[in-house]
Enzyme design. Structure first.
Site, PDB file in Angstrom:
ATOM      1  CE  LYS A  26      -1.679   1.526   4.066  1.00 50.95           C
ATOM      2  NZ  LYS A  26      -1.502   2.903   4.537  1.00 50.95           N
ATOM      3  CB  CYS A  68      -4.600  10.943  11.378  1.00 48.19           C
ATOM      4  SG  CYS A  68      -3.021  10.173  11.646  1.00 48.19           S
ATOM      5  CB  VAL A  96       3.144  18.153   5.878  1.00 45.44           C
ATOM      6  CG1 VAL A  96       2.233  16.939   5.878  1.00 45.44           C
ATOM      7  CG2 VAL A  96       2.354  19.450   5.842  1.00 45.44           C
ATOM      8  CG  ASP A  97       7.450  20.149  10.350  1.00 53.68           C
ATOM      9  OD1 ASP A  97       6.859  19.048  10.267  1.00 53.68           O
ATOM     10  OD2 ASP A  97       8.356  20.355  11.182  1.00 53.68           O
ATOM     11  CG  ASP A 100       3.134   1.259   9.558  1.00 50.49           C
ATOM     12  OD1 ASP A 100       2.787   2.107  10.390  1.00 50.49           O
ATOM     13  OD2 ASP A 100       3.420   1.538   8.376  1.00 50.49           O
ATOM     14  NE  ARG A 147      -7.267   4.855   5.237  1.00 45.67           N
ATOM     15  CZ  ARG A 147      -6.776   5.946   5.763  1.00 45.67           C
ATOM     16  NH1 ARG A 147      -7.254   6.406   6.893  1.00 45.67           N
ATOM     17  NH2 ARG A 147      -5.799   6.604   5.167  1.00 45.67           N
TER      18      ARG A 147
HETATM   19  C1  EPZ Z   1       4.531   6.647   6.447  1.00 45.33           C
HETATM   20  O1  EPZ Z   1       3.845   7.769   6.973  1.00 45.33           O
HETATM   21  C2  EPZ Z   1       3.508   5.542   6.310  1.00 45.33           C
HETATM   22  N1  EPZ Z   1       2.448   6.009   5.421  1.00 45.33           N
HETATM   23  C3  EPZ Z   1       2.952   5.170   7.671  1.00 45.33           C
HETATM   24  O2  EPZ Z   1       2.082   4.076   7.492  1.00 45.33           O
HETATM   25  C4  EPZ Z   1       4.092   4.759   8.591  1.00 45.33           C
HETATM   26  O3  EPZ Z   1       3.591   4.522   9.885  1.00 45.33           O
HETATM   27  C5  EPZ Z   1       5.139   5.871   8.661  1.00 45.33           C
HETATM   28  O4  EPZ Z   1       5.581   6.216   7.306  1.00 45.33           O
HETATM   29  C6  EPZ Z   1       6.375   5.501   9.478  1.00 45.33           C
HETATM   30  O5  EPZ Z   1       6.958   4.358   8.941  1.00 45.33           O
HETATM   31  C7  EPZ Z   1       2.637   5.999   4.112  1.00 45.33           C
HETATM   32  O6  EPZ Z   1       3.686   5.648   3.598  1.00 45.33           O
HETATM   33  C8  EPZ Z   1       1.485   6.418   3.252  1.00 45.33           C
HETATM   34  P1  EPZ Z   1       6.788   9.845   8.571  1.00 45.33           P
HETATM   35  P2  EPZ Z   1       4.527   9.203   6.975  1.00 45.33           P
HETATM   36  O7  EPZ Z   1       6.800  11.135   7.819  1.00 45.33           O
HETATM   37  O8  EPZ Z   1       5.355   9.339   5.760  1.00 45.33           O
HETATM   38  C9  EPZ Z   1       6.782  13.170  12.028  1.00 45.33           C
HETATM   39  C10 EPZ Z   1       0.165   2.734   7.938  1.00 45.33           C
HETATM   40  O9  EPZ Z   1      -0.395   2.192   8.921  1.00 45.33           O
HETATM   41  N2  EPZ Z   1       6.774  14.175  10.943  1.00 45.33           N
HETATM   42  O10 EPZ Z   1       7.928   8.923   8.401  1.00 45.33           O
HETATM   43  O11 EPZ Z   1       3.448  10.188   7.193  1.00 45.33           O
HETATM   44  C11 EPZ Z   1       5.491  12.364  12.077  1.00 45.33           C
HETATM   45  O12 EPZ Z   1       4.468  13.044  12.770  1.00 45.33           O
HETATM   46  C12 EPZ Z   1       0.751   4.115   8.028  1.00 45.33           C
HETATM   47  O13 EPZ Z   1       0.228   2.195   6.820  1.00 45.33           O
HETATM   48  C13 EPZ Z   1       6.917  15.516  11.236  1.00 45.33           C
HETATM   49  O14 EPZ Z   1       7.013  15.910  12.407  1.00 45.33           O
HETATM   50  O15 EPZ Z   1       5.431   9.085   8.265  1.00 45.33           O
HETATM   51  C14 EPZ Z   1       5.969  11.093  12.740  1.00 45.33           C
HETATM   52  O16 EPZ Z   1       6.002  11.284  14.131  1.00 45.33           O
HETATM   53  C15 EPZ Z   1       0.366   4.935   9.167  1.00 45.33           C
HETATM   54  N3  EPZ Z   1       6.947  16.415  10.205  1.00 45.33           N
HETATM   55  C16 EPZ Z   1       7.400  10.930  12.218  1.00 45.33           C
HETATM   56  O17 EPZ Z   1       7.774  12.220  11.740  1.00 45.33           O
HETATM   57  C17 EPZ Z   1       6.833  16.034   8.900  1.00 45.33           C
HETATM   58  O18 EPZ Z   1       6.854  16.901   8.010  1.00 45.33           O
HETATM   59  C18 EPZ Z   1       7.579   9.929  11.068  1.00 45.33           C
HETATM   60  O19 EPZ Z   1       6.583  10.165  10.100  1.00 45.33           O
HETATM   61  C19 EPZ Z   1       6.711  14.668   8.612  1.00 45.33           C
HETATM   62  C20 EPZ Z   1       6.687  13.743   9.639  1.00 45.33           C
END
Ligand code: EPZ
Length: 422
Positions: free
Chosen positions: A22, A118, A125-126, A308, A400
């Site tokens: 996914k 969420c 998304v900073d 995950d 999903r």
């Molecule tokens: C991806 O999310 C996955 N989603 C998530 O899968 C997964 O849990 C996550 O990576 C970690 O492995 C997809 O690929 C669609 P991150 P992503 O940016 O990219 C913080 C599932 O169940 N952060 O690596 O959104 C964030 O809040 C899902 O399939 C910022 O602070 O994750 C988190 O604490 C859920 N600022 C950490 O970084 C930012 O701009 C890691 O998030 C971006 C992230």
């Protein structure tokens, strides 16, 4: 809303095919926006999140056709006719933010709704935005939308991520393929989904080195072409189904499973007393005798133990011998499954980002509910091991991320059925 009823009924045996990932597919699909030529994705999973991404891409002018029952996606973005990703679609799925980098890189402007938080955390998304700024983008946040411009096109730059982000690495990587000059992404995510994206982009003509390491170097090109690419197997679906025989006994072969995708997870399974064997067609998992041993788990970016799989691993450890400590380091609120597991008789103490699980002899079936995808499937796994009936409500989360969960588990002997709701 549909529910799933699981009745614990002993050991499982057979094979489960693992679908395409996914989270890889959700970043490969927006890559279509980088090129006028077609992108064909094979081994695509059939999931509601994939349909949501299709609707988003179509709203921007892309054509998306599903073939072979949805396992092949034919994408084409000959022209981007709308440059605004609307809140109504973006709010349904955070991965929608991944259209920002490609659209900005190809068109020089884009407006994308901020996805918002969420259930598992605030999830800003900073880092996505800072990476694009380092490539010369001019960004303004207004009315809940990111208004992005790069009139003369993006230019290469050095992006140093303060911590690892999968999505920010993906957005920056896609944008950098069409930026002028060289972009260096430092402290980049190393997840298999990033490697898969880089391989697909390279087939489209991008010049990328270093994917799978902490430093990715991209030499921008003027245009990208078309490609055909097979989506990498879903390591989270794989890990989830590997836990099914681990939880209720038996032996299951996960077809298409690869050890390199789940090495840290397999190491923990081994410590818990579960055997994993590589076969010609996948991974065979067996729990032949005795109780599972307690193990500690710390979630980390790849190649560490994936966040995950934390909920599903907790389901296993609820009936282990001894006390396990699970530390969640990626998301601040990812233990929502704990109170639901406790309704089934599990003993769990949550303090901040740490959950202490004291194994009990048996779980007991109960009506339960979860507010995210991985939490939902952890309750199904727990139900497989529980005495009596477990009713998992609000299963739209499951749809999903897991295709035909009841069919796949049913085929290896689980007693599981879906009840259609209104
Ligand atoms: C991806 O999310 C996955 N989603 C998530 O899968 C997964 O849990 C996550 O990576 C970690 O492995 C997809 O690929 C669609 P991150 P992503 O940016 O990219 C913080 C599932 O169940 N952060 O690596 O959104 C964030 O809040 C899902 O399939 C910022 O602070 O994750 C988190 O604490 C859920 N600022 C950490 O970084 C930012 O701009 C890691 O998030 C971006 C992230």
């Amino acid at each position: 809303m549909d529910s799933i009823i699981v009745t614990g009924n002993g050991p499982l045996s057979g094979q489960i095919p693992i679908a395409g990932a996914k989270n890889a597919c959700l970043t490969l699909m927006p890559a279509t926006l980088l090129s006028e030529e077609p992108l064909t994705l094979t081994n695509a999973p059939r999931l509601s999140d994939i349909r949501t991404m299709s609707v988003l891409l179509q709203s921007l002018g892309a054509e998306v056709a599903q073939m072979q029952g949805g396992q092949v996606l034919a994408l084409s973005s000959h022209a981007i006719t709308n440059h605004k990703a609307e809140y109504d679609i973006v709010r349904k799925m955070r991965a929608s933010i991944l259209v920002l980098g490609p659209m900005l890189a190809r068109e020089g402007h884009a407006v994308v709704s901020l996805p918002g938080g969420c259930a598992i955390g605030a999830r800003p998304v900073d880092l996505h935005l800072k990476a694009l700024e380092a490539m010369g983008a001019d960004l303004e946040l207004r009315d809940g939308y990111v208004h992005a411009k790069a009139p003369g096109g993006l230019r290469g730059g050095t992006v140093e991520f303060p911590f690892v982000s999968v999505g920010a690495t993906e957005n920056a990587l896609m944008a950098a393929t069409l930026a002028k000059g060289t972009t260096i992404l430092k402290n980049a995510a190393r997840e298999p989904e990033i490697v898969d994206l880089a391989q697909c982009l390279r087939k489209m003509g991008a010049q990328i080195e270093g994917e799978g390491t902490g430093t990715i170097t991209v030499q921008g090109v003027d245009r990208l072409g078309g490609a055909t690419h097979a989506v990498v197997p879903d390591r989270i679906e794989l890990g989830t189904y590997m836990l099914a025989p681990a939880i209720c006994g038996g032996e299951v072969e996960c077809l298409g499973g690869r050890i390199d995708l789940v090495a840290a997870f397999c190491e923990r399974l081994d410590a818990a007393g579960i055997s994993v064997e590589e076969t010609a067609s996948g991974l065979k998992v067996a729990r032949r005798n005795g109780r599972v041993r307690a193990v500690d788990v710390v979630t980390e970016p790849f190649p560490g133990f994936p966040t995950d799989l934390q909920a599903q691993m907790m389901a296993l450890l609820t009936t282990a011998e001894g006390t396990s400590v699970l530390e969640e380091r990626i998301f601040e609120n990812r233990f929502m499954h704990a109170p639901e597991l406790m309704r089934m008789g599990a003993r769990i103490d949550v303090h901040g980002g740490t959950a202490t699980v004291t194994g009990v002899d048996h779980l007991k079936g109960a009506p339960v509910m979860a507010t995210d995808l991985r939490a939902s499937v952890s309750l199904i796994l727990a139900g497989l091991a529980a005495e009596g009936e477990t009713i998992v409500n609000r299963v739209y989360h499951l749809d999903r991320g897991y295709e035909r969960v009841e069919e796949k588990l049913g085929a290896v002997g689980a007693k599981i059925e879906r009840i259609s709701g209104q």
